[in-house]
Design a protein around this motif. Structure first.
Motif, mmCIF file in Angstrom:
data_model
loop_
_atom_site.group_PDB
_atom_site.id
_atom_site.type_symbol
_atom_site.label_atom_id
_atom_site.label_comp_id
_atom_site.label_asym_id
_atom_site.label_seq_id
_atom_site.Cartn_x
_atom_site.Cartn_y
_atom_site.Cartn_z
ATOM 1 N N ARG A 178 -5.440 -12.199 -15.558
ATOM 2 C CA ARG A 178 -6.390 -11.487 -14.547
ATOM 3 C C ARG A 178 -5.909 -9.887 -15.004
ATOM 4 N N VAL A 179 -7.220 -9.179 -15.094
ATOM 5 C CA VAL A 179 -7.466 -8.114 -15.431
ATOM 6 C C VAL A 179 -7.386 -6.955 -14.266
ATOM 7 N N ASN A 180 -6.658 -6.091 -14.286
ATOM 8 C CA ASN A 180 -6.771 -4.880 -13.473
ATOM 9 C C ASN A 180 -7.675 -3.769 -13.773
ATOM 10 N N PRO A 181 -8.911 -3.588 -13.573
ATOM 11 C CA PRO A 181 -9.863 -2.923 -14.001
ATOM 12 C C PRO A 181 -9.745 -1.393 -13.614
ATOM 13 N N ASP A 182 -8.975 -1.042 -12.586
ATOM 14 C CA ASP A 182 -8.947 0.156 -12.004
ATOM 15 C C ASP A 182 -9.861 0.455 -11.296
ATOM 16 N N VAL A 183 -10.596 -0.237 -10.327
ATOM 17 C CA VAL A 183 -11.632 -0.130 -9.451
ATOM 18 C C VAL A 183 -11.534 0.106 -8.094
ATOM 19 N N ASP A 184 -11.802 0.936 -7.428
ATOM 20 C CA ASP A 184 -11.488 1.133 -5.951
ATOM 21 C C ASP A 184 -12.848 0.173 -5.272
ATOM 22 N N ALA A 185 -12.146 -0.712 -4.482
ATOM 23 C CA ALA A 185 -13.153 -1.660 -3.935
ATOM 24 C C ALA A 185 -13.879 -0.787 -2.445
ATOM 25 N N LYS A 186 -13.198 0.373 -2.225
ATOM 26 C CA LYS A 186 -13.871 1.077 -1.096
ATOM 27 C C LYS A 186 -13.584 0.131 0.254
ATOM 28 N N THR A 187 -12.592 -0.252 0.370
ATOM 29 C CA THR A 187 -12.069 -1.175 1.631
ATOM 30 C C THR A 187 -10.919 -0.873 2.177
ATOM 31 N N HIS A 188 -10.219 -1.369 2.955
ATOM 32 C CA HIS A 188 -8.989 -1.113 3.421
ATOM 33 C C HIS A 188 -7.886 -1.076 2.595
ATOM 34 N N ALA A 189 -6.960 -0.069 2.558
ATOM 35 C CA ALA A 189 -6.085 0.148 1.475
ATOM 36 C C ALA A 189 -5.156 -1.165 1.173
ATOM 37 N N LYS A 190 -4.823 -1.829 2.387
ATOM 38 C CA LYS A 190 -4.080 -3.032 2.323
ATOM 39 C C LYS A 190 -4.656 -4.235 1.871
ATOM 40 N N ILE A 191 -5.850 -4.169 1.645
ATOM 41 C CA ILE A 191 -6.695 -5.355 0.975
ATOM 42 C C ILE A 191 -7.485 -4.825 -0.352
ATOM 43 N N THR A 192 -6.951 -3.801 -0.904
ATOM 44 C CA THR A 192 -7.551 -3.405 -2.092
ATOM 45 C C THR A 192 -6.753 -3.804 -3.367
ATOM 46 N N SER A 205 -1.938 -0.795 -8.093
ATOM 47 C CA SER A 205 -1.863 -2.159 -7.269
ATOM 48 C C SER A 205 -0.719 -3.075 -8.278
ATOM 49 N N LYS A 206 -0.226 -4.116 -7.403
ATOM 50 C CA LYS A 206 0.806 -4.952 -7.947
ATOM 51 C C LYS A 206 -0.090 -6.294 -8.693
ATOM 52 N N PHE A 207 -1.250 -6.187 -8.624
ATOM 53 C CA PHE A 207 -2.176 -7.278 -9.122
ATOM 54 C C PHE A 207 -2.502 -7.094 -10.557
ATOM 55 N N GLY A 208 -2.482 -8.069 -11.459
ATOM 56 C CA GLY A 208 -3.221 -8.099 -12.654
ATOM 57 C C GLY A 208 -2.521 -7.382 -13.698
ATOM 58 N N ILE A 209 -3.112 -7.257 -14.977
ATOM 59 C CA ILE A 209 -2.563 -6.820 -16.169
ATOM 60 C C ILE A 209 -3.712 -5.319 -16.398
ATOM 61 N N ALA A 210 -3.213 -4.383 -16.544
ATOM 62 C CA ALA A 210 -4.018 -3.153 -16.836
ATOM 63 C C ALA A 210 -5.046 -3.754 -18.101
ATOM 64 N N ILE A 211 -6.057 -3.172 -18.016
ATOM 65 C CA ILE A 211 -7.274 -3.393 -18.735
ATOM 66 C C ILE A 211 -6.921 -3.109 -20.290
ATOM 67 N N PHE A 263 -17.423 -5.838 -12.734
ATOM 68 C CA PHE A 263 -18.168 -6.768 -13.470
ATOM 69 C C PHE A 263 -18.501 -6.425 -14.815
ATOM 70 N N ALA A 264 -19.159 -5.013 -15.069
ATOM 71 C CA ALA A 264 -19.443 -4.421 -16.227
ATOM 72 C C ALA A 264 -18.406 -4.225 -17.067
ATOM 73 N N SER A 265 -17.107 -3.749 -16.632
ATOM 74 C CA SER A 265 -15.941 -3.791 -17.377
ATOM 75 C C SER A 265 -15.661 -4.888 -17.908
ATOM 76 N N MET A 266 -15.852 -6.014 -17.138
ATOM 77 C CA MET A 266 -15.430 -7.329 -17.701
ATOM 78 C C MET A 266 -16.186 -7.880 -18.856
ATOM 79 N N ALA A 267 -17.435 -7.311 -18.772
ATOM 80 C CA ALA A 267 -18.430 -7.651 -19.784
ATOM 81 C C ALA A 267 -17.918 -7.325 -21.087
#
Length: 443
Positions: A162-176, A182-188, A227-231
């Motif tokens: 799981r990649v952490n692409p450092d992208v802000d989803a522009k949603t609530h801070a607690k569900i970003t 973030s605690k989620f994923g591995i730095a890209i 998704f572009a970062s993932m590509a």
């Protein structure tokens, strides 16, 4: 607190919730009739609404070869999981308990993906023994544990990083979930070296990458960025001679909420196609809220009215233990009165609160509900996701029941758990002695 008016139900668009002769219906049933049989509060789901949501997403994504796995954490009732599985939906789980629920619902293990940052050795072992599709790995340390467990079982673990692409989803801070802190994923930037090392290990079958940027995402541009970062990352890994056959794009697609029309699914599908559609990867998405959010109502009874600063305080029998989202995320759920409001424009303002002994047990201020009185029934809309699955027995309240409607039939799919049943779980252990003290070494 901002005021909210009732969502206008469009029968031609959402026939599962509609007013007929002034009475709120779910599909072919009057909610009042259900409430006579099932004490409030309770969750009520429309089976047809879930089928509709799955078909809309599947029709948009299947032409570009995308598989769908439901994020079980959004609504883990096995009747809901069974309905989605029978439509062809896979499951995205985040715990061993969710794995058991998915299997109990009849979901094939080969269509289950295990995500989450804190998998235990026992959970990993059970997932490997069950033969799930893949484990999404979230740290270098987890890779070591999975390899160790796989080796002990004499198995090869299928994983994706799981990649952490450092992208802000522009949603609530607690569900970003994909920003740098973030605690989620591995730095890209750490992925290429880690991917190569994992791919060289005999215990691991590294099949690809995963990403998830957050929840209730309304602006689709962060998806394009991620998704572009993932590509680009897939291309870079392949240039190093590494195979990347799978790409898990996560979930997070928002839903229509109040007056917000929600994201355009056709546009979302176009973004997927334009960014990763030509990579030759097996593509998967993991929606939760999109499939069940609009399919659920939380039904509650108005217990008391009292004068407030500006209108009335309406105390209902549903609390933050039943619907946590307003307290946790500052969410505002539209409210539907059981009796269609007449002259709603001139109706009072109601601040709807629950019975929990917390100031945060406050659902918000509402207008347009008509004249309400004690005993009236109301429904919190868009409550099918992260409602019942997050419910608790806080204040020693009963665990809320769940009901499923299909056409002109309904059934209880989780009965209310009362305090007597909860008490049976407690005070059952015998006193035990602690471990004997270690003997002091001689000399």
């Amino acid at each position: 607190m901002a005021m909210t008016t009732p969502r206008k139900i469009q029968p031609d668009q959402q026939a599962w919730f509609h007013y007929r002769a002034g009475e709120l219906h779910v599909e072919g049933l009057c909610l009042t009739d259900i409430a006579r049989e099932v004490p409030t509060p309770f969750y009520c789901y429309s089976a047809e609404a879930m089928r509709w949501a799955y078909s809309i997403l599947s029709d948009a994504l299947s032409p570009i070869g995308v598989s769908i796995c439901f994020a079980v954490k959004a609504n883990s009732n096995i009747a809901v999981l069974r309905l989605l599985s029978e439509l062809g939906c896979g499951m995205d789980i985040v715990s061993g308990g969710e794995l058991e629920r998915a299997l109990a619902a009849g979901a094939p293990s080969s269509r289950i993906i295990f995500s989450g940052v804190g998998k235990t050795r026992a959970e990993i072992a059970h997932a490997l023994e069950t033969g799930i599709h893949q484990i999404n790995v979230e740290s270098a340390a987890e890779i070591e544990v999975i390899a160790e467990v796989a080796r002990s079982l004499g198995r090869r673990a299928t994983i994706a990083l799981r990649v952490n692409p450092d992208v802000d989803a522009k949603t609530h801070a607690k569900i970003t979930t994909a920003t740098k802190d973030s605690k989620f994923g591995i730095a890209i930037d750490d992925i290429p070296e880690l991917y190569a090392k994992a791919a060289a290990r005999p215990e691991l079958d590294v099949q690809g990458l995963a990403v998830h940027i957050g929840s209730q995402v309304q602006d689709l541009s962060p998806f394009r960025h991620a998704f572009a970062s993932m590509a680009g990352l897939v291309t870079a890994l392949r240039a190093k001679g590494l195979e990347v056959p799978r790409l898990d794009l996560g979930g997070g697609i928002g839903i229509a909420f109040g007056d917000n029309p929600g994201p355009d699914i056709a546009e979302y599908a176009s973004i997927v196609a334009e960014t990763v559609g030509d990579l030759g990867c097996q593509l998967t998405v993991e929606p939760g809220r999109w499939l069940v959010g609009r399919a659920g109502l939380l039904v509650t009874e108005l217990l008391y009215l009292k004068d407030g600063q500006d209108g009335y305080v309406a105390i209902v029998d549903a609390g933050m233990n039943d619907l946590m989202r307003p307290a946790l995320y500052d969410a505002k759920h539209p409210v539907l009165p059981f009796h269609q409001a007449k002259g709603a424009a001139a109706s009072p303002r109601y601040r709807i609160v629950g019975p929990i002994c917390e100031s945060s047990d406050d659902f918000g201020a509402y207008e347009g509900l008509g004249e309400l009185k004690a005993g009236d029934l109301l429904a919190f809309d868009c409550a099918g996701a992260y409602g019942a699955s997050m419910a608790s027995t806080y204040n020693s309240r009963d665990l809320v029941a769940e009901v499923l409607v299909d056409g002109d039939h309904f059934r209880t799919i989780r009965r209310r758990q009362n305090i007597r049943e909860v008490l049976e779980l407690e005070d059952t252990g015998n006193w035990q002695n602690g471990p004997a003290p270690a003997k002091k070494a001689a000399g």
